[in-house]
Structures are given as structure tokens and as C-alpha cells.
Scaffold this motif. Structure first.
Motif, PDB file in Angstrom:
ATOM      1  N   ASP A 199      -3.231   3.248  11.546  1.00  0.00           N
ATOM      2  CA  ASP A 199      -3.266   3.062  10.087  1.00  0.00           C
ATOM      3  C   ASP A 199      -4.541   2.331   9.699  1.00  0.00           C
ATOM      4  O   ASP A 199      -4.712   1.147  10.012  1.00  0.00           O
ATOM      5  CB  ASP A 199      -2.037   2.251   9.654  1.00  0.00           C
TER       6      ASP A 199
ATOM      7  N   ILE B  87       0.840  -1.198   0.000  1.00  0.00           N
ATOM      8  CA  ILE B  87       0.000   0.000   0.000  1.00  0.00           C
ATOM      9  C   ILE B  87       0.879   1.253   0.000  1.00  0.00           C
ATOM     10  O   ILE B  87       1.813   1.360   0.783  1.00  0.00           O
ATOM     11  CB  ILE B  87      -0.932  -0.012   1.241  1.00  0.00           C
TER      12      ILE B  87
ATOM     13  N   ARG C  66       1.365   5.034   0.883  1.00  0.00           N
ATOM     14  CA  ARG C  66       0.729   5.941   1.842  1.00  0.00           C
ATOM     15  C   ARG C  66       1.469   7.275   1.859  1.00  0.00           C
ATOM     16  O   ARG C  66       2.695   7.312   1.896  1.00  0.00           O
ATOM     17  CB  ARG C  66       0.747   5.355   3.255  1.00  0.00           C
TER      18      ARG C  66
ATOM     19  N   ASN D 162      -3.158   9.400   3.414  1.00  0.00           N
ATOM     20  CA  ASN D 162      -3.796   9.308   2.091  1.00  0.00           C
ATOM     21  C   ASN D 162      -5.035  10.206   2.021  1.00  0.00           C
ATOM     22  O   ASN D 162      -6.098   9.807   1.550  1.00  0.00           O
ATOM     23  CB  ASN D 162      -4.148   7.859   1.746  1.00  0.00           C
TER      24      ASN D 162
ATOM     25  N   THR E  25      -5.525   2.317   6.445  1.00  0.00           N
ATOM     26  CA  THR E  25      -5.508   2.124   4.988  1.00  0.00           C
ATOM     27  C   THR E  25      -5.664   0.646   4.617  1.00  0.00           C
ATOM     28  O   THR E  25      -6.085   0.321   3.518  1.00  0.00           O
ATOM     29  CB  THR E  25      -4.199   2.656   4.362  1.00  0.00           C
TER      30      THR E  25
END
Ligand SMILES: C[S@@+](CC[C@H](N)C(=O)[O-])C[C@H]1O[C@@H](n2cnc3c(N)ncnc32)[C@H](O)[C@@H]1O
Length: 255
Positions: free
Chosen positions: A210, A166, A168, A188, A212
Motif C-alpha cells: 500500500d 484514506i 482506497r 486508486n 497510498t
């Protein structure tokens, strides 16, 4: 003009010991006592803690007495004394500054101290720096205060976090009053609360949860050193067996 801002009163030896203990003085340190009187703080820093030191005092008789005391203690190779106004002293080489002055002198000294290298420690007997709260304080017969010069962390920062797969982007806005910091983040683009924000010298740490990776939420533990317009350090995601660690680097995007 040279003025004697503070009368001579010696710090009791137990308080000298406590000041140097609280500052964590060791062989790597260079201790400067501003208004050094008979030299006892510098002599103790050398003799008991293995440091090097310099005392400055406006009164030449006290400077001579301090030099004699250093001779008797056998520490002249590591302890020096200068007849000088403390406001003229070069503080650049100090890792620790000690004071037993008066409130108005402390306030006059404060901007100079805040401009020193982040991480420089200041210990004061009895008097504080007004609204700059100490990092630590002890009271053993007398009050002793410790401050650690904070880095300038305030501003807007951005960091790309390298934790595949991912991508970020962390955007961080830090507000600061002396060493007290608070922060807001976007991860993000999504606002994220910042927890446990701390600044000790140049060392900044904080936590962001986090979100995400929806199926695998975890906290990001940030730890870094602030140096000018860059913060660099270690970033851990998660804990224990689920912990992964990488480096992170943020740059200031404006002040
Ligand atoms: C309260 S005594 C502390 C002495 C020593 N630091 C101690 O804790 O035992 C303050 C000292 O500051 C010195 N002093 C006062 N004004 C000064 C100035 N402008 N510059 C340098 N020394 C000064 C005085 O001569 C005195 O020795």
C-alpha cells in the motif's frame, strides 16, 4: 453402457493409510472410493479416521466382498458399497474422493472433479490428472497425489477498502489455470504488483504493498473466500504493533 475400465488390483494397506493421511481425512469427511475393490479404502477411512464413506464398483462380486469386509470390521453403519459405474456415481456429497484407476480414466474423470464444490480433495494412488498439477505428492513405496478443487477466481474484481481516513479502491485482475493463479492490481488507479498469490480450494490470499499513505508504507495482506461473484474475508495492513485489521469484500465486475 457399463464398462470395466480398470482391472482389480488392491492398494497396499500402507498406501491406503498414506492416501487418507495426505487428504487429512477426519470425522467430518465423507469419502467416496471410485472403483472400490474389496472396500479397504472406505473401511480404513471409517475405522482409522472416523469418517463416513461410500465405495462404488462395477463388479458385484467385489461389492459383496467389500460389504463382508465392512461387516467384519464392524463399520457397516458408516460404510456403504454400491454396484455402479463410477461415471454414474453422485459425487456431490463427497468431501474426499479416492482413486486407483488408470491415466485415461483419470483424464475422463477430471472435468467432473473440477466441477465439484471448491475444497473437495482428491487423492490418487499412482496416477495423476495430466496437466492439472497436484497440490501435494508423496512417495512412500508408491506415489500418492492430492488435489484440492479450486474455486473459480479468474476475472476482474473490485473492492472498496474500509481503512479510514484514506479511501482506497482496489481493482484486481486474476488469471487462473486450475489452482495456479496470478494477479494484477490497481490501487486508486495506480498499478500495483500483487505478491504471493495463492488459491487453495475457495481460499484466496495475496499481498499488495500500500503506497497510498506515503509516510507509512505497509503491505496489505488479503485473505478471503471466493464464492461465486464475491470474495470476502480479512484484510490486514502492516505487521506486529503496526497491524490493523478490517474486513474486505470484492465483487466480480466481469468474467
Ligand atoms: C485398481 S482397482 C482399485 C481397487 C481399490 N480402490 C483399491 O485401491 O484397493 C480398480 C477397481 O475399479 C473397478 N472398476 C473398473 N471400472 C469401473 C467402472 N467403470 N466403474 C466402477 N468401478 C470400476 C474395478 O472392478 C476395480 O475393483
Amino acid at each position: 453402457m457399463r464398462t470395466r475400465e480398470v482391472p482389480y488390483v488392491a492398494t497396499p494397506q500402507v498406501t491406503v493409510d498414506e492416501m487418507l493421511r495426505l487428504a487429512g481425512v477426519g470425522p467430518e469427511d465423507f469419502v467416496i472410493d471410485l472403483g472400490s475393490g474389496d472396500g479397504r479404502i472406505v473401511v480404513t477411512a471409517v475405522k482409522k479416521f472416523g469418517a463416513r464413506g461410500l465405495g462404488v464398483d462395477i463388479d458385484w462380486r467385489l461389492v459383496s466382498q467389500a460389504e463382508e469386509n465392512a461387516r467384519q470390521a464392524g463399520v457397516t453403519d458408516r460404510a456403504r458399497f454400491l454396484e455402479q459405474d463410477l461415471f454414474q456415481a453422485d459425487l456431490g456429497q463427497a468431501t474426499v474422493i479416492t482413486t486407483y484407476l488408470l491415466p485415461f480414466v483419470m483424464l475422463k474423470l477430471r472435468p467432473r472433479v473440477l466441477a465439484l464444490k471448491p475444497g473437495t480433495r482428491i487423492v490418487s494412488h499412482d496416477f495423476d490428472f495430466g496437466d492439472w498439477r497436484p497440490d501435494r505428492k508423496t512417495s512412500i513405496r508408491k506415489d500418492v497425489f492430492l488435489w484440492i478443487v479450486p474455486a473459480q477466481a479468474a476475472g476482474r474484481w473490485q473492492a472498496r477498502l474500509e481503512m479510514p481516513p484514506i479511501e482506497r479502491l482496489l481493482e484486481l485482475e486474476i488469471k487462473q489455470r486450475y489452482q495456479e493463479v496470478s494477479a494484477h492490481a490497481r490501487l486508486n488507479g495506480v498499478p500495483s504488483q500483487v505478491w504471493e498469490t495463492k488459491l487453495v480450494g475457495d481460499r484466496l490470499s495475496f499481498v499488495v504493498v500500500d503506497t497510498t499513505d506515503r509516510d507509512n508504507e505497509a503491505s496489505f495482506y488479503f485473505d478471503g473466500r471466493v464464492s461465486g461473484d464475491v470474495i470476502e474475508g480479512e484484510l490486514a495492513r502492516g505487521v506486529g504493533a503496526g497491524r490493523s485489521v478490517t474486513r474486505w469484500r470484492a465483487v466480480k465486475v466481469d468474467r
